[in-house]
Design an enzyme around this catalytic site. Structure first.
Site, PDB file in Angstrom:
ATOM      1  N   GLY A 274      52.626  75.354  48.291  1.00 52.29           N
ATOM      2  CA  GLY A 274      53.154  76.665  47.912  1.00 52.29           C
ATOM      3  C   GLY A 274      54.653  76.603  47.840  1.00 52.29           C
ATOM      4  CB  CYS A 277      59.920  74.553  43.843  1.00 47.48           C
ATOM      5  SG  CYS A 277      61.599  75.156  44.056  1.00 47.48           S
ATOM      6  CE  LYS A 337      59.930  72.855  53.323  1.00 44.03           C
ATOM      7  NZ  LYS A 337      60.461  71.674  52.691  1.00 44.03           N
TER       8      LYS A 337
END
Ligand SMILES: NC(=O)c1ccc[n+]([C@@H]2O[C@H](COP(=O)([O-])OP(=O)(O)OC[C@H]3O[C@@H](n4cnc5c(N)ncnc54)[C@H](O)[C@@H]3O)[C@@H](O)[C@H]2O)c1
Length: 459
Positions: A274, A277, A337
């Site tokens: 995800g 970018c 993340k």
């Protein structure tokens, strides 16, 4: 060198701060008064290790200034870097910010007395710099390309290690309209000790997409193998991946020691990719391929596999609890993340939505996400202040990021707060952690009875 940066997001602000720390006179511009006010006070508008320190140092030394006034920032400037967002919803890449920025730079070049290089740093599909940005600058300035320079300089930094990445680049890609433009860009990066690749504008644009498309492909490959292992009793994706990684072409030996390149971290199972970018860029490339009548079934499959993964992980929770209706799941990790507060296209949010669709109540905790950030993303009702609060009387915990705090946590104490000690490990982060007796631990990518049951919960 006098440098103007347009846009103070992750790319613009990190670029500006790092170039200022290398001695350039950098002026950063943003349309947001709030953002500029915050930066001026030495604060970064997002979490990025090391950034505030450089911002404060470079503003104090006078190498970095920030403003909402482009005209001030362009005075005497030799190069401008456009680092505005280029968001996309799959089909369509929104170039409105880029076009506005290009037009504004053009207007400011009308009366410029020195040679100036307009540079696109935002990620854009091939042809955008030459056909759209150039045309706008020419139109608004009344000057022909050649009299001003034009470059495309893609950025490869990663959120969470952006300063470190920018300061130590693997390469600098310089897409240039002509050699004169490229020479100015070369001088900008003179103090960076890495290869500098002079290429066409279109090659520079494509290099960025090639890089992100490869990373996305590796992640989907690992996740497809995880799903295959889950359907195979006796198989474990971690073991399969360990075996794969030991191929000398992936991890060569040097002086008797195994080198484990960072790329291998993308060949690990998880909940899908995800962030701002990877999904956007793969989709933009697919659309570009379609518009040019070039089949790109690999890229289509990369996205399809990625869309399936959060559902597969939510189905694991459903199988582990024998149904989710009325059950509470603590989702640990919410950003795309660990180490960042960026919620854009986070796969953890896709897991959250799937859990809710399946009838669960969800509480979320992420060390990097504040209540205000959760509220801004419409997620405040799920927000918990601490891991303890998220786990209180929860029926299961589902881990979605590789946060080292999960490894160090006191699981005996944490599990005792839960109604049932069920741990679903969406990133296999607790694989080697000794968990207390009684914990029901379900890692991803392991074939066995859970995944047999999971089939009935698949949607
Ligand atoms: N975030 C990343 O990790 C990353 C990495 C590499 C490349 N990129 C690419 O770089 C570009 C920027 O990404 P980002 O994440 O930094 O964006 P972002 O959305 O975080 O920031 C963009 C900034 O530009 C400002 N802005 C918009 N229009 C403006 C204008 N006309 N003048 C001045 N400021 C303006 C916005 O207010 C905002 O602060 C995108 O194309 C992205 O795909 C991002």
């Amino acid at each position: 060198m006098i440098v103007t940066i347009v846009g103070t997001g992750y790319v613009g602000l990190v670029t500006g701060a790092c170039l200022a720390s290398r001695g350039h006179d950098v002026r950063c511009v943003d349309v947001s008064e709030d953002r500029i006010g915050l930066i001026r006070s030495g604060k970064a508008p997002f979490y990025e290790p090391g950034l505030e320190d450089i911002l404060q140092r470079c503003q104090a030394s006078g190498n970095l200034s920030v403003t909402t006034d482009l005209a001030t920032a362009m005075r005497g400037s030799q190069i401008s870097l456009i680092a505005v967002g280029t968001p996309g919803d799959g089909e369509h890449q929104d170039l409105s910010y880029l076009k506005t920025a290009a037009g504004q730079i053009g207007m400011n070049l009308k009366n410029a007395s020195n040679y100036h290089v307009v540079t696109v740093k935002s990620t854009v599909v091939p042809g955008t710099t030459r056909n759209i940005v150039n045309a706008l600058v020419e139109e608004k300035s009344g000057v022909k390309a050649g009299e001003f320079g034009l470059c495309m300089n893609p950025e490869f930094l990663r959120e969470g290690s952006a300063v470190e990445d920018f300061m130590n680049p693997d390469r600098v890609v310089i897409g240039e309209l002509d050699a004169k433009s490229g020479a100015v860009m070369e001088a900008l990066y003179d103090s960076f000790d890495c290869e500098k690749l002079h290429v066409s504008l279109e090659e520079a644009e494509l290099t960025k997409y090639a890089s992100n498309a490869l990373l996305a492909t590796l992640i989907s490959f690992a996740n497809e193998l995880a799903a295959l292992c889950e359907a195979t009793p006796g198989a474990d994706v971690e073991t399969v991946m360990d075996g794969l990684h030991l191929d000398h072409r992936l991890s060569p030996m040097a002086d008797g020691k195994r080198i484990r390149p960072a790329i291998l971290t993308y060949l690990r199972a998880g909940i899908g990719f995800g962030g701002s970018c990877l999904p956007k860029d793969v989709n933009a490339l697919r659309t570009y391929a379609r518009r040019n009548q070039v089949p790109a079934p690999l890229l289509d499959a990369v996205m399809a596999t990625n869309a399936r993964r959060p559902e597969q992980v939510a189905a694991m929770a459903e199988a582990a609890l024998g149904g989710l209706a009325g059950k509470t799941v603590a989702l640990l990790g919410l950003a795309f993340k660990a180490g960042t507060d960026d919620l854009r296209s986070s796969p953890a949010i896709a897991v959250l939505q799937s859990l809710i669709k399946r009838g669960a109540k969800v509480r979320t905790y992420d060390a990097f996400i504040t209540r205000a950030a959760a509220a801004a993303a419409g997620l405040e009702s799920f927000f918990a202040e601490s891991m303890e609060a998220a786990l209180e009387q929860a029926d299961a915990a589902l881990l979605t990021t590789v946060d080292s705090a999960f490894r160090q946590a006191d699981w005996k104490r944490l599990l005792s707060r839960m109604r049932t000690p069920v741990l679903i490990d969406g990133r296999n982060v607790l694989r080697n952690v000794r968990l207390p007796e009684g914990a029901r631990y379900y890692p991803i990518g392991q074939g066995g009875p859970l995944h047999e049951m999971e089939r009935q919960w698949a949607v």
